[in-house]
Design a protein around this motif. Structure first.
Motif, short mmCIF file in Angstrom:
data_model
loop_
_atom_site.label_atom_id
_atom_site.label_comp_id
_atom_site.label_asym_id
_atom_site.label_seq_id
_atom_site.Cartn_x
_atom_site.Cartn_y
_atom_site.Cartn_z
N GLY A 1 33.95 13.04 27.40
CA GLY A 1 34.02 12.13 27.56
C GLY A 1 34.85 12.27 25.61
O GLY A 1 35.91 11.40 25.29
N TYR B 1 38.67 12.94 25.97
CA TYR B 1 39.43 11.29 26.66
C TYR B 1 39.37 10.58 25.52
O TYR B 1 40.39 10.04 24.62
N ARG B 2 38.49 10.41 24.14
CA ARG B 2 38.62 9.99 23.22
C ARG B 2 39.62 10.60 22.52
O ARG B 2 40.32 9.55 21.24
N LEU C 1 40.59 4.56 33.48
CA LEU C 1 40.19 6.04 33.13
C LEU C 1 38.88 5.88 33.77
O LEU C 1 38.33 5.15 34.59
N GLY D 1 37.57 10.28 36.89
CA GLY D 1 37.23 11.05 37.28
C GLY D 1 37.96 11.28 38.19
O GLY D 1 37.92 10.65 39.64
N THR E 1 33.70 14.79 38.78
CA THR E 1 32.97 14.19 38.74
C THR E 1 32.27 13.52 38.90
O THR E 1 32.16 13.06 40.04
N HIS F 1 29.92 11.20 34.55
CA HIS F 1 30.98 11.66 33.42
C HIS F 1 31.60 10.06 32.86
O HIS F 1 32.19 10.70 31.92
N ILE G 1 32.59 9.27 29.21
CA ILE G 1 33.62 8.41 29.01
C ILE G 1 32.93 7.62 28.30
O ILE G 1 34.26 7.01 27.12
N CYS G 2 32.82 6.08 28.68
CA CYS G 2 32.35 4.50 28.51
C CYS G 2 32.38 5.20 26.98
O CYS G 2 32.84 4.11 25.89
N CYS H 1 35.00 6.09 24.19
CA CYS H 1 35.81 5.41 24.21
C CYS H 1 35.74 3.85 24.12
O CYS H 1 36.63 3.00 24.01
#
Length: 316
Positions: free
Chosen positions: A277, A280-281, A293, A295, A299, A303, A307-308, A311
């Motif tokens: 995560g 990604y950010r 976004l 996986g 994932t 995952h 990521i949420c 981001c």
């Protein structure tokens, strides 16, 4: 699509989630046997459809909770003529599977979302050969003819878009983009990369994107990277230019292992969801157009949730 937030292709200030690694989740977490790593045969039974629905449900729920869009994939990464033949399924039967996959996804959208316009039905195209090796290479013309039946099935069944995932040389991408364009079906091209940030065929990501755009008149709606860990391509994406701005989506692997190492693995490497995560950010801070976004191999919902967290601010 109604409203700016969920328009396709996504705008810079809108986000769409995808699911994670469908096949690796089914094989390693649920203990299913998927010959040829093909998930589409699950559509032929009530139990299989139930497993697919239970797989997608938490991802859709997260999209609703975060007030973002969702790209709902059909389980058709292996549903082409060559892989169908390995499973003793005829081309006509494969075409019907692809149509049924879109119909199934459409019904799932109705069951799991109150807002149809926030969920896009995405017909998934996989490579003709192995996603990790540039074997059985085609010319662009051959690739256009080969992949056209699957794309036509998606269009006939009413898919909103198509995505070609895990491509590893430009000519196959060009053929798919041309076939989709001739059918009037929006298409996304997603390349996979080795640990050196290059495609398996040896091309740079920049070269593959620029060649595909040049030879198709910029037909792809946007490009993605999938089935590689961010440590494999973060350096490549430090380069700026028109080509890099065409990349709007990431579907990374959980593991930092190479494709060869993953092929030899007997256990799933789930990596570090929190670290994924954060990566990604960091990429989104440099590439503000990254708006899709999700996986890939290894994932799962953990995952995507991470990521949420990294981001996407909670809604409300």
């Amino acid at each position: 699509m109604v409203g700016r937030r969920f328009a396709f292709p996504p705008s810079d200030d809108a986000i769409f989630l995808t699911d994670g690694g469908l096949e690796t989740t089914l094989v390693f977490h649920e203990g299913l046997d998927l010959p040829c790593f093909a998930a589409f045969p699950l559509l032929s039974s009530e139990d299989g459809r139930g497993r697919l629905e239970r797989y997608f449900e938490p991802y859709l729920r997260t999209a609703v909770e975060r007030d973002v869009g969702f790209i709902l994939d059909t389980p058709t990464w292996r549903a082409n003529a060559d892989w169908g033949a390995k499973l003793d399924i005829s081309p006509d039967e494969v075409a019907e599977v692809n149509r049924e996959a879109v119909r199934w996804a459409d019904s799932l959208r109705d069951r799991l979302s109150d807002e149809r316009d926030r969920v896009l039905i995405n017909g998934v195209v996989g490579p003709r050969g192995d996603g990790y090796r540039a074997d059985a290479r085609m010319t662009a013309k051959e690739a256009e003819a080969y992949h056209a039946p699957q794309l036509q099935a998606f269009r006939e069944a009413g898919a909103d878009m198509a995505s070609a995932l895990t491509l590893n040389y430009a000519e196959e991408a060009i053929g798919i983009a041309r076939a989709a364009s001739s059918l009037g079906l929006p298409v996304v091209i997603s390349f996979t990369l080795e640990t050196d940030g290059r495609l398996a065929a040896g091309e740079t990501l920049r070269s593959a994107i620029e060649q595909t755009d040049w030879e198709t008149g910029h037909a792809p709606a946007y490009y993605m990277i999938n089935c590689a860990h961010p440590t494999h391509f973060e350096g490549v994406l430090s380069e700026s230019g028109a080509w890099s701005r065409r990349i709007r989506g990431l579907r990374a692997n959980a593991s930092t292992k190479s494709h060869a190492e993953l092929d030899d693995s007997t256990e799933l490497d789930s990596g570090d969801p929190v670290d994924l995560g954060r990566r990604y950010r960091a990429l989104r801070q440099r590439m503000t157009q990254l708006s899709v976004l999700g996986g890939c191999c290894g994932t799962d919902h953990r995952h995507i949730a991470a990521i949420c967290e990294a981001c996407i601010p909670p809604s409300g």
